[in-house]
Write a protein that holds these residues in place. Structure first.
Motif, short mmCIF file in Angstrom:
data_model
loop_
_atom_site.label_atom_id
_atom_site.label_comp_id
_atom_site.label_asym_id
_atom_site.label_seq_id
_atom_site.Cartn_x
_atom_site.Cartn_y
_atom_site.Cartn_z
N SER A 62 15.50 36.78 65.19
CA SER A 62 15.11 35.67 66.06
C SER A 62 14.55 34.53 65.21
CB SER A 62 14.08 36.14 67.09
OG SER A 62 12.90 36.57 66.43
N SER A 64 13.53 29.91 65.76
CA SER A 64 13.34 28.83 66.71
C SER A 64 13.56 27.47 66.05
CB SER A 64 11.95 28.88 67.33
OG SER A 64 10.97 28.66 66.36
N ASN A 66 11.83 23.80 66.33
CA ASN A 66 10.61 23.16 66.82
C ASN A 66 10.72 21.65 66.63
OD1 ASN A 66 8.95 25.57 67.48
ND2 ASN A 66 9.39 26.01 65.34
N SER A 77 10.14 23.70 71.88
CA SER A 77 10.70 24.78 71.07
C SER A 77 11.95 25.33 71.75
CB SER A 77 9.66 25.89 70.91
OG SER A 77 10.16 26.92 70.12
N VAL A 78 12.94 25.68 70.93
CA VAL A 78 14.17 26.32 71.42
C VAL A 78 14.25 27.67 70.71
CG1 VAL A 78 16.69 26.21 71.52
CG2 VAL A 78 15.33 24.11 71.71
N SER A 79 14.32 28.76 71.47
CA SER A 79 14.44 30.10 70.88
C SER A 79 15.87 30.36 70.43
CB SER A 79 14.04 31.16 71.91
OG SER A 79 12.69 31.01 72.26
N LEU A 80 16.01 31.01 69.28
CA LEU A 80 17.30 31.35 68.71
C LEU A 80 17.36 32.85 68.48
CD1 LEU A 80 17.40 28.58 65.97
CD2 LEU A 80 18.51 28.48 68.20
N SER A 81 18.54 33.45 68.61
CA SER A 81 18.69 34.87 68.31
C SER A 81 20.09 35.16 67.82
CB SER A 81 18.37 35.73 69.54
OG SER A 81 19.28 35.46 70.58
#
Length: 85
Positions: A62, A64, A66, A77-81
């Protein structure tokens, strides 16, 4: 991996001025990214962040994006995975 696009749009009524842009985890900005720490977006204008996943080991990862700017709800913030193979 191939780049994925994350689009940032100014939905406000005044100019959005980006102050800083960072990415964490096993992710990196790729060529073609048009957002930067000096980007100013007029209302309804967008910029693009091209993101690539660069895992250093197997398994779920994971990270993000920012973004700090002059908006009231800054930072965003955008979460990434992703999963490394």
């Amino acid at each position: 991996s191939s780049a994925k696009q994350v689009v940032l749009k100014n939905t406000g009524t005044t100019v959005l001025s980006l102050k800083s842009l960072s990415i964490s985890g096993n992710f990196a900005f790729a060529s073609g990214t048009t957002c930067s720490s000096t980007t100013s977006l007029n209302p309804n204008v967008t910029c693009v962040m091209n993101v690539v996943f660069k895992p250093t080991s197997k398994g779920s990862k994971s990270g993000s994006i920012n973004v700090s700017d002059n908006a009231k709800n800054s930072p965003q913030s955008v979460s990434l995975s992703g999963t490394g193979n």
